[in-house]
Design a protein around this motif. Sequence first.
Motif, short mmCIF file in Angstrom:
data_model
loop_
_atom_site.label_atom_id
_atom_site.label_comp_id
_atom_site.label_asym_id
_atom_site.label_seq_id
_atom_site.Cartn_x
_atom_site.Cartn_y
_atom_site.Cartn_z
N VAL A 1 0.83 -1.21 0.00
CA VAL A 1 0.00 0.00 0.00
C VAL A 1 0.87 1.26 0.00
CG1 VAL A 1 -1.72 1.31 1.31
CG2 VAL A 1 -1.94 -1.17 1.08
N TYR A 2 1.96 1.24 0.77
CA TYR A 2 2.85 2.40 0.78
C TYR A 2 3.37 2.68 -0.63
CZ TYR A 2 6.15 5.72 2.85
OH TYR A 2 6.82 6.86 3.21
N MET A 3 3.72 1.63 -1.36
CA MET A 3 4.23 1.80 -2.73
C MET A 3 3.12 2.26 -3.67
SD MET A 3 7.22 1.01 -1.87
CE MET A 3 7.61 0.45 -0.20
N PHE A 4 1.87 1.81 -3.40
CA PHE A 4 0.75 2.26 -4.22
C PHE A 4 0.58 3.78 -4.13
CE2 PHE A 4 -1.52 -2.07 -3.45
CZ PHE A 4 -0.75 -2.66 -4.44
N TYR A 5 0.72 4.32 -2.92
CA TYR A 5 0.57 5.76 -2.74
C TYR A 5 1.66 6.53 -3.49
CZ TYR A 5 -3.31 5.56 0.55
OH TYR A 5 -4.55 5.38 1.12
N ILE A 6 2.87 5.99 -3.49
CA ILE A 6 3.94 6.62 -4.26
C ILE A 6 3.57 6.65 -5.74
CG2 ILE A 6 6.33 6.38 -5.05
CD1 ILE A 6 7.02 5.23 -2.31
N ALA A 7 3.08 5.52 -6.25
CA ALA A 7 2.70 5.44 -7.67
C ALA A 7 1.56 6.39 -8.00
CB ALA A 7 2.33 4.01 -8.03
N LEU A 8 0.56 6.44 -7.13
CA LEU A 8 -0.58 7.33 -7.37
C LEU A 8 -0.14 8.79 -7.43
CD1 LEU A 8 -3.29 5.69 -5.08
CD2 LEU A 8 -3.37 5.88 -7.58
N ARG A 9 0.73 9.15 -6.50
CA ARG A 9 1.19 10.54 -6.48
C ARG A 9 2.07 10.87 -7.69
NH1 ARG A 9 2.43 12.60 -0.31
NH2 ARG A 9 0.29 12.36 0.47
N MET A 10 2.88 9.91 -8.10
CA MET A 10 3.68 10.16 -9.31
C MET A 10 2.78 10.31 -10.53
SD MET A 10 7.10 7.79 -8.86
CE MET A 10 7.81 8.40 -10.39
N GLY A 11 1.60 9.68 -10.48
CA GLY A 11 0.63 9.80 -11.58
C GLY A 11 -0.24 11.03 -11.46
N GLY A 12 -0.05 11.80 -10.39
CA GLY A 12 -0.80 13.05 -10.23
C GLY A 12 -1.95 12.98 -9.26
N GLU A 13 -2.17 11.83 -8.62
CA GLU A 13 -3.31 11.66 -7.71
C GLU A 13 -2.85 11.81 -6.25
OE1 GLU A 13 -6.37 11.85 -6.19
OE2 GLU A 13 -6.91 11.07 -8.18
N TYR B 1 -11.32 5.67 -1.55
CA TYR B 1 -11.61 4.25 -1.81
C TYR B 1 -12.73 4.12 -2.84
CZ TYR B 1 -12.43 -0.73 -0.92
OH TYR B 1 -12.57 -2.08 -1.05
N ASN B 2 -12.51 3.26 -3.85
CA ASN B 2 -13.47 2.91 -4.90
C ASN B 2 -13.94 4.12 -5.71
OD1 ASN B 2 -14.82 0.93 -6.38
ND2 ASN B 2 -16.71 1.18 -5.22
N GLN B 3 -13.04 5.10 -5.88
CA GLN B 3 -13.33 6.26 -6.70
C GLN B 3 -12.31 6.33 -7.85
OE1 GLN B 3 -16.02 8.39 -6.37
NE2 GLN B 3 -16.62 6.81 -4.87
N PRO B 4 -12.69 6.97 -8.96
CA PRO B 4 -11.72 7.12 -10.05
C PRO B 4 -10.52 7.95 -9.58
CG PRO B 4 -13.94 7.77 -10.73
CD PRO B 4 -13.98 7.61 -9.26
N VAL B 5 -9.41 7.82 -10.30
CA VAL B 5 -8.22 8.58 -9.93
C VAL B 5 -7.72 9.38 -11.12
CG1 VAL B 5 -7.50 6.91 -8.17
CG2 VAL B 5 -6.65 6.67 -10.53
N THR B 6 -7.05 10.46 -10.81
CA THR B 6 -6.35 11.23 -11.84
C THR B 6 -5.05 10.51 -12.15
OG1 THR B 6 -7.28 13.29 -10.99
CG2 THR B 6 -5.32 13.45 -12.40
N PHE B 7 -4.74 10.38 -13.44
CA PHE B 7 -3.51 9.64 -13.75
C PHE B 7 -2.84 10.21 -14.99
CE2 PHE B 7 -1.19 6.13 -15.85
CZ PHE B 7 -0.25 5.89 -14.86
N GLN B 8 -1.55 10.50 -14.87
CA GLN B 8 -0.75 10.99 -15.99
C GLN B 8 0.12 9.83 -16.50
OE1 GLN B 8 1.39 14.17 -14.17
NE2 GLN B 8 -0.44 15.46 -13.90
#
Length: 691
Positions: free
Chosen positions: A451-463, A468-475
Amino acid sequence: MEKRDKRKHPFTLRVSILFLLIFFLFTILIFRLGVVQILNGDSFQAEIDRTTQDTTKMPVPRGRIYDRYHRVIVDNQPLYAITYMPAKGVQAQERLEVAEKLSTFISMYHGKNKQAQLDTLTLRDKKEYWYLKHIDEAKKRLMEKEVASMDPSEQYSTILKRINKEEVNDITEEQLNIILIKKELDKAMTLTPHIVKNEGVTPSEFAKVSEHLHELPGINATTDWKRAYPYGDTIKKLLGSITSHKEGILKDKKDFYLTRGYSPNDRVGKSGLEEQYEAVLRGRKEQMKYTINKRGEIVDSNIVVEGQQGKDLVLTIDIALQEKVDQIVRDELKAIIKKYPYENRHMEDALAVVLNPKTGELLAVSGQHYDRKQNAFRNTAYKALYDQHIPGSAVKGATVLAGYQSAVIAPGDTFYDKPLKIKGTPEKSSYTDSSLGLLNDQDALKRSSNVYMFYIALRMGGEYHYQYNQPVTFQKEAFQEMRNYFSQFGLGVQTGVDYPYEGTGYKGPNPVAGNLLDFAIGQYDTYTTMQLAQYVSTIANDGLRVRPHFLKEIRLPNPSEKQLGSLFKSVNTDVLNRVEMSQSQIKRVQEGFRRVYQEPGGTAYREFGDKSYNPAGKTGTAENEINGNYTENLTLIGYAPFDHPEVAFAIVVPHTGKGEHVNNKIGERIMDAYFELKEERREPKDKEQTE
């Protein structure tokens, strides 16, 4: 009286004229002979005595290969050899006569190789033999009209076609031996020694041929060599192989070799380190100048360039450690398969790389493949450089460092580890469905939090505002950005290892948010074991990525086989790049790796928690599928000692069904073996100093 004298005069005159003419012709002939003898005699005699000079190159033994402690791991084993070097203009009939005589002294097949040799003979080989034994009869199979309309090669081909299969069926075993010999004689080039037979030449055969060389034009009884491996199959697949005399230079590189002074039947390295260092191992051929008369006979010979055996290689490999690593990998792989045969029915391989993280010197490279049908192992060390697998959590050190460098996290940042879900995708969590609680970066490595790594990936993608269970912003650019960070450690790019080929991994093609989350935990792109070893070495080496290498030194050949020659070249450490992350950031990941191995709750604490050599590293488990069945890739990376690293390693055990930390067990035993051998090498010196 007077009338009678007048009647005789015309006759006398004609005789006189005839004698005068004859005298004149003899005078011209004598003059011509004088010119030939006196003026042109020397030039004509020179033409009679005319010779040509040709230079040929004689092969020399290849260089030996040693381990880092100068133990021979590839040697040259001497062999008896029968060779053939034809003079110019030797015809097929003459070669057949030589083959027939030679067949009375040697056999081209023996023991288990007999049928294999006979299988190399084609119907055409037998027809060509029949043709030479029945030339007059064979030529009658062409009509005069056909002879007139065909060139010699067409005539020959047509005759061979008209020789019936039944006519060659009764060829005896002795005649087949002759055909095998002649096939080798036909391959020989003018003034170039060709091996007729070296494998299996008996002392008796060698002696008989030596005694009858005067009856065998072009034949010689000499010595040859073949590669010998004192340590058996250990690292043999990495060392590679060379072609045989029959194979000669590689067909797909024919022009390359011919322009570098090779002959078509020269042996060359065709795989592994033998291929990589062909130019070093081949040596310098001996050049022999032959003087040949008009009849094609050699009347004199002398050496114009002394031959020199190939240079010797000293590798970075420790053959004693290599043997232990191979045995450890076999033991653990066999034990887990035996314990859970059905669950591990797809489990066949285990791979390991051990190296010095500071210098890149490869100490041991192991690959073991278990063949269930044979209930035996095969050495497949090359797979550590070739095979590419999903590594799982072992790459999380690179993910954390990518997070630092991209400024989406700062050292010490915390996230709450609980299951995560992007709308329209399955729920994702760490290895347990329940929460791991609040974790900082170092404890996320220690506990292997997905999960910690997921948050890094999400933030690098702009989110930055995940729910939970919502769409995300992703670059989508985030995918390439993270791959760029990973490549600084050698993941997804060539490591630069000195080997003919290495895999660089497979890059997943679909840059969507869910896949970037998988990428961040090592569940998307694939890497080789060598790449993982370079990656962990870069972290251990404070961010310096060095080139892994097998070659330590090149030594000049020494006439004495008991010691190495003088140093020709040594291989220095080659720093490929320094990662962009700061030293303080790298130190945090190093500390996280130490906690994995040395603190309770660390995923490798059970195996390494009590070790005196102060280890650090990271475990990995990657979900996998093979033939529709769920399996896991188990990986482990590590190094020791933590404060002054001298050894690093990477282990991959793909397609396990029930592994029970087999990766950790292999890693533990390898590290134990390394430090035990180190202590053994130190003890004799300590004793000498004490005495």
